[in-house]
Design a protein around this motif. Structure first.
Motif, PDB file in Angstrom:
ATOM      1  N   GLN A 141       5.146   0.612  -1.562  1.00 36.73           N
ATOM      2  CA  GLN A 141       6.042   1.022  -2.631  1.00 36.73           C
ATOM      3  C   GLN A 141       7.440   0.573  -2.233  1.00 36.73           C
ATOM      4  O   GLN A 141       7.987   1.024  -1.226  1.00 36.73           O
ATOM      5  CB  GLN A 141       5.982   2.527  -2.809  1.00 36.73           C
ATOM      6  CG  GLN A 141       6.685   3.026  -4.026  1.00 36.73           C
ATOM      7  CD  GLN A 141       6.482   4.517  -4.190  1.00 36.73           C
ATOM      8  OE1 GLN A 141       6.771   5.289  -3.283  1.00 36.73           O
ATOM      9  NE2 GLN A 141       5.994   4.922  -5.343  1.00 36.73           N
ATOM     10  N   LEU A 142       8.007  -0.341  -3.014  1.00 38.54           N
ATOM     11  CA  LEU A 142       9.342  -0.842  -2.751  1.00 38.54           C
ATOM     12  C   LEU A 142      10.343   0.066  -3.446  1.00 38.54           C
ATOM     13  O   LEU A 142      10.304   0.226  -4.663  1.00 38.54           O
ATOM     14  CB  LEU A 142       9.486  -2.280  -3.260  1.00 38.54           C
ATOM     15  CG  LEU A 142      10.815  -2.958  -3.008  1.00 38.54           C
ATOM     16  CD1 LEU A 142      11.066  -3.100  -1.508  1.00 38.54           C
ATOM     17  CD2 LEU A 142      10.854  -4.319  -3.675  1.00 38.54           C
ATOM     18  N   VAL A 143      11.218   0.679  -2.671  1.00 44.27           N
ATOM     19  CA  VAL A 143      12.243   1.571  -3.213  1.00 44.27           C
ATOM     20  C   VAL A 143      13.525   0.759  -3.350  1.00 44.27           C
ATOM     21  O   VAL A 143      14.029   0.212  -2.369  1.00 44.27           O
ATOM     22  CB  VAL A 143      12.464   2.795  -2.291  1.00 44.27           C
ATOM     23  CG1 VAL A 143      13.565   3.676  -2.835  1.00 44.27           C
ATOM     24  CG2 VAL A 143      11.172   3.573  -2.132  1.00 44.27           C
ATOM     25  N   VAL A 144      14.022   0.663  -4.577  1.00 41.51           N
ATOM     26  CA  VAL A 144      15.210  -0.127  -4.884  1.00 41.51           C
ATOM     27  C   VAL A 144      16.299   0.819  -5.357  1.00 41.51           C
ATOM     28  O   VAL A 144      16.088   1.584  -6.300  1.00 41.51           O
ATOM     29  CB  VAL A 144      14.906  -1.171  -5.988  1.00 41.51           C
ATOM     30  CG1 VAL A 144      16.145  -1.968  -6.341  1.00 41.51           C
ATOM     31  CG2 VAL A 144      13.784  -2.088  -5.554  1.00 41.51           C
ATOM     32  N   THR A 145      17.469   0.776  -4.713  1.00 38.14           N
ATOM     33  CA  THR A 145      18.579   1.637  -5.121  1.00 38.14           C
ATOM     34  C   THR A 145      19.861   0.856  -5.418  1.00 38.14           C
ATOM     35  O   THR A 145      20.865   1.472  -5.722  1.00 38.14           O
ATOM     36  CB  THR A 145      18.882   2.692  -4.035  1.00 38.14           C
ATOM     37  OG1 THR A 145      19.237   2.029  -2.830  1.00 38.14           O
ATOM     38  CG2 THR A 145      17.682   3.592  -3.801  1.00 38.14           C
ATOM     39  N   GLU A 146      19.823  -0.471  -5.336  1.00 34.20           N
ATOM     40  CA  GLU A 146      21.006  -1.260  -5.671  1.00 34.20           C
ATOM     41  C   GLU A 146      21.133  -1.348  -7.190  1.00 34.20           C
ATOM     42  O   GLU A 146      20.196  -1.756  -7.872  1.00 34.20           O
ATOM     43  CB  GLU A 146      20.891  -2.669  -5.090  1.00 34.20           C
ATOM     44  CG  GLU A 146      21.044  -2.720  -3.594  1.00 34.20           C
ATOM     45  CD  GLU A 146      20.982  -4.131  -3.076  1.00 34.20           C
ATOM     46  OE1 GLU A 146      21.435  -5.058  -3.780  1.00 34.20           O
ATOM     47  OE2 GLU A 146      20.467  -4.305  -1.969  1.00 34.20           O
ATOM     48  N   PRO A 147      22.297  -0.966  -7.734  1.00 36.05           N
ATOM     49  CA  PRO A 147      22.453  -0.934  -9.199  1.00 36.05           C
ATOM     50  C   PRO A 147      22.164  -2.266  -9.893  1.00 36.05           C
ATOM     51  O   PRO A 147      21.544  -2.286 -10.952  1.00 36.05           O
ATOM     52  CB  PRO A 147      23.911  -0.520  -9.396  1.00 36.05           C
ATOM     53  CG  PRO A 147      24.261   0.207  -8.153  1.00 36.05           C
ATOM     54  CD  PRO A 147      23.470  -0.429  -7.058  1.00 36.05           C
ATOM     55  N   ILE A 158      18.414  -2.778 -10.004  1.00 34.47           N
ATOM     56  CA  ILE A 158      17.818  -1.823 -10.949  1.00 34.47           C
ATOM     57  C   ILE A 158      18.060  -2.295 -12.378  1.00 34.47           C
ATOM     58  O   ILE A 158      17.154  -2.232 -13.219  1.00 34.47           O
ATOM     59  CB  ILE A 158      18.387  -0.409 -10.726  1.00 34.47           C
ATOM     60  CG1 ILE A 158      17.913   0.135  -9.375  1.00 34.47           C
ATOM     61  CG2 ILE A 158      17.985   0.529 -11.855  1.00 34.47           C
ATOM     62  CD1 ILE A 158      18.570   1.414  -8.965  1.00 34.47           C
ATOM     63  N   LYS A 159      19.255  -2.797 -12.648  1.00 33.45           N
ATOM     64  CA  LYS A 159      19.575  -3.301 -13.979  1.00 33.45           C
ATOM     65  C   LYS A 159      18.654  -4.475 -14.334  1.00 33.45           C
ATOM     66  O   LYS A 159      18.135  -4.559 -15.448  1.00 33.45           O
ATOM     67  CB  LYS A 159      21.038  -3.753 -14.021  1.00 33.45           C
ATOM     68  CG  LYS A 159      21.582  -3.930 -15.410  1.00 33.45           C
ATOM     69  CD  LYS A 159      23.028  -4.379 -15.383  1.00 33.45           C
ATOM     70  CE  LYS A 159      23.923  -3.281 -14.850  1.00 33.45           C
ATOM     71  NZ  LYS A 159      25.345  -3.638 -14.880  1.00 33.45           N
ATOM     72  N   GLU A 160      18.415  -5.361 -13.379  1.00 31.69           N
ATOM     73  CA  GLU A 160      17.529  -6.506 -13.624  1.00 31.69           C
ATOM     74  C   GLU A 160      16.088  -6.057 -13.855  1.00 31.69           C
ATOM     75  O   GLU A 160      15.396  -6.576 -14.727  1.00 31.69           O
ATOM     76  CB  GLU A 160      17.592  -7.465 -12.434  1.00 31.69           C
ATOM     77  CG  GLU A 160      16.845  -8.748 -12.672  1.00 31.69           C
ATOM     78  CD  GLU A 160      17.065  -9.751 -11.570  1.00 31.69           C
ATOM     79  OE1 GLU A 160      16.111 -10.468 -11.255  1.00 31.69           O
ATOM     80  OE2 GLU A 160      18.184  -9.809 -11.022  1.00 31.69           O
ATOM     81  N   ILE A 161      15.646  -5.079 -13.091  1.00 39.84           N
ATOM     82  CA  ILE A 161      14.288  -4.556 -13.269  1.00 39.84           C
ATOM     83  C   ILE A 161      14.154  -3.884 -14.619  1.00 39.84           C
ATOM     84  O   ILE A 161      13.152  -4.054 -15.320  1.00 39.84           O
ATOM     85  CB  ILE A 161      13.940  -3.580 -12.123  1.00 39.84           C
ATOM     86  CG1 ILE A 161      13.778  -4.342 -10.811  1.00 39.84           C
ATOM     87  CG2 ILE A 161      12.671  -2.805 -12.435  1.00 39.84           C
ATOM     88  CD1 ILE A 161      13.706  -3.460  -9.589  1.00 39.84           C
ATOM     89  N   MET A 162      15.157  -3.112 -15.007  1.00 36.58           N
ATOM     90  CA  MET A 162      15.084  -2.395 -16.280  1.00 36.58           C
ATOM     91  C   MET A 162      15.151  -3.346 -17.477  1.00 36.58           C
ATOM     92  O   MET A 162      14.566  -3.066 -18.523  1.00 36.58           O
ATOM     93  CB  MET A 162      16.197  -1.350 -16.375  1.00 36.58           C
ATOM     94  CG  MET A 162      16.090  -0.249 -15.342  1.00 36.58           C
ATOM     95  SD  MET A 162      14.554   0.642 -15.396  1.00 36.58           S
ATOM     96  CE  MET A 162      14.824   1.678 -16.797  1.00 36.58           C
ATOM     97  N   ASN A 163      15.856  -4.466 -17.344  1.00 38.16           N
ATOM     98  CA  ASN A 163      15.891  -5.450 -18.431  1.00 38.16           C
ATOM     99  C   ASN A 163      14.512  -6.058 -18.640  1.00 38.16           C
ATOM    100  O   ASN A 163      14.076  -6.209 -19.770  1.00 38.16           O
ATOM    101  CB  ASN A 163      16.911  -6.547 -18.159  1.00 38.16           C
ATOM    102  CG  ASN A 163      18.315  -6.099 -18.458  1.00 38.16           C
ATOM    103  OD1 ASN A 163      18.534  -5.188 -19.239  1.00 38.16           O
ATOM    104  ND2 ASN A 163      19.280  -6.740 -17.821  1.00 38.16           N
ATOM    105  N   ASN A 164      13.852  -6.462 -17.577  1.00 40.03           N
ATOM    106  CA  ASN A 164      12.458  -6.928 -17.600  1.00 40.03           C
ATOM    107  C   ASN A 164      12.218  -7.960 -18.704  1.00 40.03           C
ATOM    108  O   ASN A 164      11.274  -7.859 -19.470  1.00 40.03           O
ATOM    109  CB  ASN A 164      11.522  -5.730 -17.754  1.00 40.03           C
ATOM    110  CG  ASN A 164      10.087  -6.095 -17.440  1.00 40.03           C
ATOM    111  OD1 ASN A 164       9.819  -7.081 -16.780  1.00 40.03           O
ATOM    112  ND2 ASN A 164       9.173  -5.285 -17.913  1.00 40.03           N
ATOM    113  N   ARG A 165      13.075  -8.947 -18.790  1.00 40.03           N
ATOM    114  CA  ARG A 165      12.963  -9.938 -19.859  1.00 40.03           C
ATOM    115  C   ARG A 165      11.721 -10.813 -19.716  1.00 40.03           C
ATOM    116  O   ARG A 165      11.167 -11.267 -20.700  1.00 40.03           O
ATOM    117  CB  ARG A 165      14.217 -10.806 -19.888  1.00 40.03           C
ATOM    118  CG  ARG A 165      15.408 -10.057 -20.411  1.00 40.03           C
ATOM    119  CD  ARG A 165      16.557 -10.974 -20.755  1.00 40.03           C
ATOM    120  NE  ARG A 165      17.605 -10.218 -21.375  1.00 40.03           N
ATOM    121  CZ  ARG A 165      18.693  -9.804 -20.762  1.00 40.03           C
ATOM    122  NH1 ARG A 165      18.878 -10.077 -19.495  1.00 40.03           N
ATOM    123  NH2 ARG A 165      19.612  -9.116 -21.403  1.00 40.03           N
TER     124      ARG A 165
END
Length: 174
Positions: A107-113, A116-123
């Motif tokens: 499980q990769l834990v990512v906390t860099e904003p 996270i923004k790139e992951i949430m965009n998920n284009r």
């Protein structure tokens, strides 16, 4: 040799071969794959707590939670170290992005904003949503949290318009 002896020998050798293949598959899943993932990510600079055979980091996480819950809480809003003590500790130790283990699964834990923004965009749909259980769909409905594709885009547009400044001003004056 009789037909019965040949049948017994072939049956026992088949059974031994089956157990050997099962053992190799189990070791591959529980040992080789996690170690390979750990080495691949550590070569990219992502560290984390070491993998423990079969249970990963879960015992360490459970022990840290028990220890954090046994201490009295301060009267403050800083509850992060009590609620998620393993994340709090490992962020300091391994950095903003680290690898933890839930059993043999990484499980990769990512906390860099920015990440996270790139992951949430998920284009590119590189991060698909996990399949939702039927009871979850009954609980949450077929809404923004459970839908994907065009349906998600329409619902996101509707939800996003509700949070524009003008809409919020109207709500606050009501």
């Amino acid at each position: 040799m009789g037909a019965v002896e040949i049948l017994v020998i072939s049956l026992t050798s088949s059974l031994c071969l089956y157990f050997l293949v099962t053992l190799i598959r189990g070791l591959h899943k529980l040992w080789w794959t996690p170690i390979h993932i750990k080495n691949q990510l550590s070569s990219q600079g992502i560290k984390g707590p070491s993998y423990r055979f079969f249970h990963g980091s879960t015992k360490k996480i459970i022990n840290m939670k028990k220890e954090a819950m046994s201490r009295p809480m301060n009267l403050s809003h800083d509850i992060f170290s009590t609620v998620l003590p393993h994340v709090h500790s490992w962020l300091d130790k391994y950095g903003n992005n680290y690898l933890q283990w839930i059993g043999p699964k990484a499980q990769l834990v990512v906390t860099e904003p920015e990440l996270i923004k790139e992951i949430m965009n998920n284009r590119d749909n590189a991060y698909p949503k996990p399949e939702t259980a039927p009871y979850t769909k009954k609980l949450l409905g077929d809404g923004l949290a459970t839908s994907e594709g065009e349906k998600w885009a329409k619902m996101r547009k509707l939800a996003n318009s509700a949070f524009h400044a003008e809409s919020l001003k109207v709500i606050s004056y009501s």
